[in-house]
Write a protein that holds these residues in place. Structure first.
Motif, PDB file in Angstrom:
ATOM      1  N   TYR A 139       0.833  -1.204   0.000  1.00 60.34           N
ATOM      2  CA  TYR A 139       0.000   0.000   0.000  1.00 60.34           C
ATOM      3  C   TYR A 139       0.869   1.255   0.000  1.00 60.34           C
ATOM      4  CZ  TYR A 139      -3.774   3.195   1.434  1.00 60.34           C
ATOM      5  OH  TYR A 139      -4.693   4.224   1.505  1.00 60.34           O
ATOM      6  N   SER A 166      -7.967   5.389   3.574  1.00 60.57           N
ATOM      7  CA  SER A 166      -8.609   6.568   2.977  1.00 60.57           C
ATOM      8  C   SER A 166      -8.715   6.473   1.462  1.00 60.57           C
ATOM      9  CB  SER A 166      -7.823   7.830   3.347  1.00 60.57           C
ATOM     10  OG  SER A 166      -6.522   7.795   2.761  1.00 60.57           O
ATOM     11  N   ASP A 167      -7.858   5.680   0.842  1.00 60.15           N
ATOM     12  CA  ASP A 167      -7.806   5.634  -0.622  1.00 60.15           C
ATOM     13  C   ASP A 167      -9.022   4.903  -1.186  1.00 60.15           C
ATOM     14  OD1 ASP A 167      -6.598   5.812  -3.275  1.00 60.15           O
ATOM     15  OD2 ASP A 167      -6.311   3.655  -3.064  1.00 60.15           O
ATOM     16  N   TYR A 200      -9.616   3.885  -4.134  1.00 61.65           N
ATOM     17  CA  TYR A 200      -9.321   2.959  -5.235  1.00 61.65           C
ATOM     18  C   TYR A 200      -8.759   1.629  -4.737  1.00 61.65           C
ATOM     19  CZ  TYR A 200      -9.537   7.564  -7.344  1.00 61.65           C
ATOM     20  OH  TYR A 200      -9.930   8.825  -7.693  1.00 61.65           O
ATOM     21  N   THR A 201      -8.370   1.571  -3.460  1.00 62.81           N
ATOM     22  CA  THR A 201      -7.899   0.325  -2.854  1.00 62.81           C
ATOM     23  C   THR A 201      -9.112  -0.420  -2.317  1.00 62.81           C
ATOM     24  OG1 THR A 201      -5.742   1.263  -2.285  1.00 62.81           O
ATOM     25  CG2 THR A 201      -6.460  -0.649  -1.031  1.00 62.81           C
ATOM     26  N   LYS A 241      -5.750  11.921 -11.552  1.00 57.81           N
ATOM     27  CA  LYS A 241      -5.452  10.688 -10.811  1.00 57.81           C
ATOM     28  C   LYS A 241      -4.094  10.172 -11.272  1.00 57.81           C
ATOM     29  CE  LYS A 241      -7.267   6.090  -9.635  1.00 57.81           C
ATOM     30  NZ  LYS A 241      -6.315   5.207 -10.326  1.00 57.81           N
ATOM     31  N   GLN A 250      -3.115   1.102  -9.422  1.00 54.72           N
ATOM     32  CA  GLN A 250      -3.335  -0.069  -8.607  1.00 54.72           C
ATOM     33  C   GLN A 250      -2.698  -1.320  -9.233  1.00 54.72           C
ATOM     34  OE1 GLN A 250      -6.097   2.084  -9.502  1.00 54.72           O
ATOM     35  NE2 GLN A 250      -5.380   3.111  -7.656  1.00 54.72           N
ATOM     36  N   THR A 282      -3.650   0.375  -4.237  1.00 52.81           N
ATOM     37  CA  THR A 282      -2.897   1.516  -4.758  1.00 52.81           C
ATOM     38  C   THR A 282      -1.456   1.427  -4.269  1.00 52.81           C
ATOM     39  OG1 THR A 282      -4.823   2.962  -4.913  1.00 52.81           O
ATOM     40  CG2 THR A 282      -2.680   4.026  -4.716  1.00 52.81           C
TER      41      THR A 282
END
Length: 400
Positions: free
Chosen positions: A21, A45-46, A48-49, A303, A307, A321
């Motif tokens: 990560y 917080s991400d 996309y993960t 962005k 990932q 990510t």
């Protein structure tokens, strides 16, 4: 001696996040022991993960890697609410039930399986009928004639590169970056390569439309940018990973262009908007900084992270990510976006055509017909409706 406990799906994902990560300052928030993998990912917080459970992982992998539209007839649509039957066929995929049946592009859909397609919810009504039926009877009006077509739905490989001509100007629309598309061997890269090779001798200014392109596979967007670049850096990425023994690794690589491709030294403008993201931004800014191809439109999504995908022990799928990207000149665009050379208040085709004319002089046979009226904010440019929703991203496959 006490035996080492076998890893669980939770402990494996915990370990994977700890090793890969990107935002390491968040890792102390994770509980080493737990039962809910979703709860583990939700502490980060991400957005996309994320974790996809085993029951849905194969469908997600297909969605990420291919342009397959499950259970479809192979068309795209536009809706014009001022018409009695608002749904118009915008495109027909040649290798699909609709393409084989000869359904005409720009035909007006009157009814499907006996259901009239009317009102401002026309596409939703149509989509519902297609979702719940395998055999599709569709009645289409075109050029004064009406015909009914009998279709059977199938999984359709959608094209991801489309070429249209408007007022003598070619528009190359790229909707995503996929490993397998209608070109089952070379995917989106193969589609674009085939087109560029077929027009290698063209000197006409052309527009590359990346509006709403959410991204896809990094190896495709960088290789596609290379088709336009003679030399220089295409993109630089750094990432967190680990060695075979679990030792943390910090990696960095720059992808460099090679000469000899069909898009080099040609006249293009790229058109982007706030929906152009991830891999689409890698591609667009490589053209801007590395091939002297200007960008028109509005600022892109911003962005600059990506990932890696990991197949988990239980057959789930983790998208983590762990990548950061820089432009050919080493600039970060994360949370900033790509700034157009020819900014417009609206990223319309007219904006792209104006940029072509500013850069290369008068283009096409005449000025485009996309002119706004006081009551028509979309001008005459229709929204394209697809039954397929692309997840996008800037994806690299991790090791299983």
């Amino acid at each position: 001696m006490d035996s080492t406990p076998a890893p669980t799906e939770y402990t494996y994902n915990y370990w994977l996040l700890q090793k890969t990560y990107l935002f390491e300052d968040e890792l102390p928030l994770l509980d080493e022991q737990g039962d809910s993998v979703n709860e583990l990912y939700n502490k980060l917080s991400d957005p996309y993960t994320r974790y996809i459970p085993p029951s849905k992982s194969e469908a997600a992998i297909s969605h990420i890697n291919t342009s397959i539209v499950p259970g479809d007839v192979g068309m795209e649509y536009s809706q014009f609410n001022q018409m009695e039957h608002p749904l118009v066929i915008y495109r027909v995929y040649p290798e699909s039930p609709a393409g084989r049946a000869g359904i005409p592009r720009y035909g007006n859909i009157l009814n499907v399986n006996g259901v009239e397609i009317t009102g401002d919810r026309a596409f939703n009504i149509y989509d519902s009928v297609l979702t719940h039926n395998k055999e599709i009877s569709i009645t289409v009006s075109y050029a004064g004639d009406t015909a009914t077509y009998e279709l059977i739905k199938e999984d359709v490989y959608a094209p991801t590169v489309f070429v249209d001509t408007l007022d003598g100007i070619e528009i190359i629309t790229i909707t995503g970056f996929k490993l397998n598309t209608v070109d089952k061997k070379n995917g989106t890269l193969g589609e674009l390569t085939t087109y560029l090779e077929s027009t290698r001798n063209s000197t006409a200014p052309r527009l590359i439309d990346l509006r709403g392109n959410p991204g896809g596979h990094v190896n495709h967007c960088t290789a596609m940018a290379d088709l336009f670049m003679e030399k220089g850096n295409i993109s630089t990425r750094s990432w967190r990973s680990f060695a075979g023994d679990g030792t943390p690794l910090y990696n960095k690589v720059t992808v460099v262009a090679k000469p000899g491709d069909a898009g080099e030294k040609k006249k293009f403008v790229a058109l982007v908007n706030g929906g152009s993201a991830s891999c689409a931004e890698i591609f667009a800014v490589a053209l801007q900084e590395g091939a002297n191809i200007p960008i028109a439109g509005t600022v892109s999504y911003g962005k600059g992270i990506g990932q890696s995908t990991w197949k988990t022990m239980a057959g789930g799928l983790s998208l983590i990510t762990n990548l950061e990207f820089l432009t050919p000149k080493g600039n970060s665009y994360h949370k900033k976006g790509i700034i157009p050379n020819y900014p417009c208040s609206e990223a319309s085709l007219q904006c792209g055509f104006d940029a072509l004319e500013s850069k290369y002089g008068k283009t096409g046979s005449q000025k485009t017909a996309f002119k706004k009226s006081a009551t028509d904010s979309d001008a005459n440019e229709p929204q394209i409706l697809r039954r397929y929703k692309d997840l996008g991203g800037a994806i690299i496959e991790g090791e299983e």
